[in-house]
Design a protein around this motif. Structure first.
Motif, mmCIF file in Angstrom:
data_model
loop_
_atom_site.group_PDB
_atom_site.id
_atom_site.type_symbol
_atom_site.label_atom_id
_atom_site.label_comp_id
_atom_site.label_asym_id
_atom_site.label_seq_id
_atom_site.Cartn_x
_atom_site.Cartn_y
_atom_site.Cartn_z
ATOM 1 N N GLY A 18 -13.028 2.598 -4.740
ATOM 2 C CA GLY A 18 -14.345 2.991 -5.456
ATOM 3 C C GLY A 18 -15.403 2.397 -4.810
ATOM 4 O O GLY A 18 -16.408 3.019 -4.561
ATOM 5 N N ARG A 19 -15.237 1.416 -4.101
ATOM 6 C CA ARG A 19 -16.248 0.867 -3.278
ATOM 7 C C ARG A 19 -16.520 1.369 -2.042
ATOM 8 O O ARG A 19 -17.635 1.505 -1.429
ATOM 9 N N ASN A 20 -15.157 1.929 -1.458
ATOM 10 C CA ASN A 20 -15.382 2.364 -0.044
ATOM 11 C C ASN A 20 -15.079 4.001 -0.067
ATOM 12 O O ASN A 20 -15.346 4.390 1.003
ATOM 13 N N GLY A 21 -15.009 4.456 -0.992
ATOM 14 C CA GLY A 21 -14.987 5.909 -1.268
ATOM 15 C C GLY A 21 -13.714 6.748 -0.498
ATOM 16 O O GLY A 21 -13.942 7.877 0.006
ATOM 17 N N MET A 22 -12.610 5.815 0.055
ATOM 18 C CA MET A 22 -11.655 6.501 0.801
ATOM 19 C C MET A 22 -10.502 7.037 0.301
ATOM 20 O O MET A 22 -9.916 8.059 0.534
ATOM 21 N N LEU A 23 -10.624 6.800 -1.212
ATOM 22 C CA LEU A 23 -9.420 7.402 -1.891
ATOM 23 C C LEU A 23 -10.188 8.137 -3.241
ATOM 24 O O LEU A 23 -11.066 7.427 -3.757
ATOM 25 N N THR A 28 -0.707 6.811 -7.748
ATOM 26 C CA THR A 28 0.282 5.862 -8.331
ATOM 27 C C THR A 28 0.931 5.222 -7.341
ATOM 28 O O THR A 28 1.246 5.701 -6.341
ATOM 29 N N VAL A 29 1.138 4.078 -7.550
ATOM 30 C CA VAL A 29 1.869 3.217 -6.723
ATOM 31 C C VAL A 29 3.313 3.154 -6.820
ATOM 32 O O VAL A 29 3.981 3.269 -7.899
ATOM 33 N N VAL A 30 3.782 3.512 -5.761
ATOM 34 C CA VAL A 30 5.491 3.792 -5.561
ATOM 35 C C VAL A 30 5.858 2.344 -4.952
ATOM 36 O O VAL A 30 7.157 2.109 -5.413
ATOM 37 N N GLU A 31 5.281 1.706 -4.280
ATOM 38 C CA GLU A 31 5.907 0.166 -3.597
ATOM 39 C C GLU A 31 4.616 -0.625 -3.030
ATOM 40 O O GLU A 31 3.535 -0.180 -2.980
ATOM 41 N N ALA A 32 4.812 -1.894 -3.396
ATOM 42 C CA ALA A 32 3.771 -2.824 -3.043
ATOM 43 C C ALA A 32 4.509 -3.946 -2.364
ATOM 44 O O ALA A 32 5.594 -4.368 -2.780
ATOM 45 N N ALA A 33 3.597 -4.633 -1.465
ATOM 46 C CA ALA A 33 4.130 -5.942 -0.928
ATOM 47 C C ALA A 33 2.674 -6.682 -0.702
ATOM 48 O O ALA A 33 1.660 -6.124 -0.659
ATOM 49 N N LEU A 48 -0.411 10.490 -3.818
ATOM 50 C CA LEU A 48 -1.701 10.660 -4.225
ATOM 51 C C LEU A 48 -1.553 12.256 -5.162
ATOM 52 O O LEU A 48 -0.153 12.605 -5.522
ATOM 53 N N ALA A 49 -2.411 12.589 -5.957
ATOM 54 C CA ALA A 49 -2.313 13.628 -6.817
ATOM 55 C C ALA A 49 -2.039 14.990 -6.086
ATOM 56 O O ALA A 49 -1.309 15.738 -6.837
ATOM 57 N N GLY A 51 0.371 15.133 -4.132
ATOM 58 C CA GLY A 51 1.831 15.028 -3.777
ATOM 59 C C GLY A 51 1.952 14.292 -2.571
ATOM 60 O O GLY A 51 3.101 14.092 -2.127
ATOM 61 N N GLU A 52 1.202 13.904 -1.632
ATOM 62 C CA GLU A 52 0.984 13.390 -0.565
ATOM 63 C C GLU A 52 1.239 11.789 -0.720
ATOM 64 O O GLU A 52 0.749 11.403 -1.668
ATOM 65 N N TYR A 53 1.568 11.287 0.483
ATOM 66 C CA TYR A 53 1.678 9.897 0.513
ATOM 67 C C TYR A 53 0.867 9.116 1.472
ATOM 68 O O TYR A 53 0.258 9.710 2.462
ATOM 69 N N ALA A 54 0.300 8.106 1.089
ATOM 70 C CA ALA A 54 -0.542 7.178 1.904
ATOM 71 C C ALA A 54 -0.311 5.779 1.514
ATOM 72 O O ALA A 54 0.359 5.301 0.787
ATOM 73 N N HIS A 55 -0.343 4.976 2.943
ATOM 74 C CA HIS A 55 -0.071 3.351 2.754
ATOM 75 C C HIS A 55 -1.565 2.843 2.789
ATOM 76 O O HIS A 55 -2.613 3.305 3.661
ATOM 77 N N ALA A 56 -2.035 2.118 2.110
ATOM 78 C CA ALA A 56 -3.304 1.304 1.954
ATOM 79 C C ALA A 56 -2.939 -0.337 2.085
ATOM 80 O O ALA A 56 -1.863 -0.937 1.593
ATOM 81 N N ARG A 57 -3.800 -0.679 3.008
ATOM 82 C CA ARG A 57 -4.005 -2.392 2.967
ATOM 83 C C ARG A 57 -5.185 -2.882 2.323
ATOM 84 O O ARG A 57 -6.457 -2.410 2.647
ATOM 85 N N ILE A 58 -5.066 -3.634 1.291
ATOM 86 C CA ILE A 58 -5.856 -4.187 0.453
ATOM 87 C C ILE A 58 -6.224 -5.602 0.720
ATOM 88 O O ILE A 58 -5.186 -6.479 0.753
#
Length: 83
Positions: A18-23, A28-33, A48-49, A51-58
């Motif tokens: 929401g702050r960065n406007g990137m997503l 839906t979280v599939v996996e996290a570390a 993503l809505a 059906g594609e996938y993305a990886h995010a670093r927060i």
């Protein structure tokens, strides 16, 4: 991934995006570390809505949350690792 951890990671992803406007939609979280640094890096595999996938670093610096990187064009089979 534990449900509590997924919820925590999703909240951070949504807050940071929401702050960065990137997503643009709630993923839906599939996996996290996580990785402890001067704060915490969260690595999250997102479905993503579309059906594609993305990886995010927060990056969470003791409450100051920033979406620092996103990798797109990922698949469900792509391993979640540091980037």
């Amino acid at each position: 991934v534990a449900e509590v951890y997924q919820t925590q990671a999703l909240e951070r992803a949504t807050q940071a995006s929401g702050r960065n406007g990137m997503l643009t939609s709630r993923p839906t979280v599939v996996e996290a570390a996580s990785q402890v640094v001067a704060g915490t890096n969260y690595f999250v595999k997102l479905r993503l809505a579309s059906g594609e996938y993305a990886h995010a670093r927060i990056y969470d610096h003791f409450g100051s949350v920033t979406l620092t990187a996103v990798q797109v064009a990922k698949s469900e089979a792509d391993p979640l690792k540091y980037f």
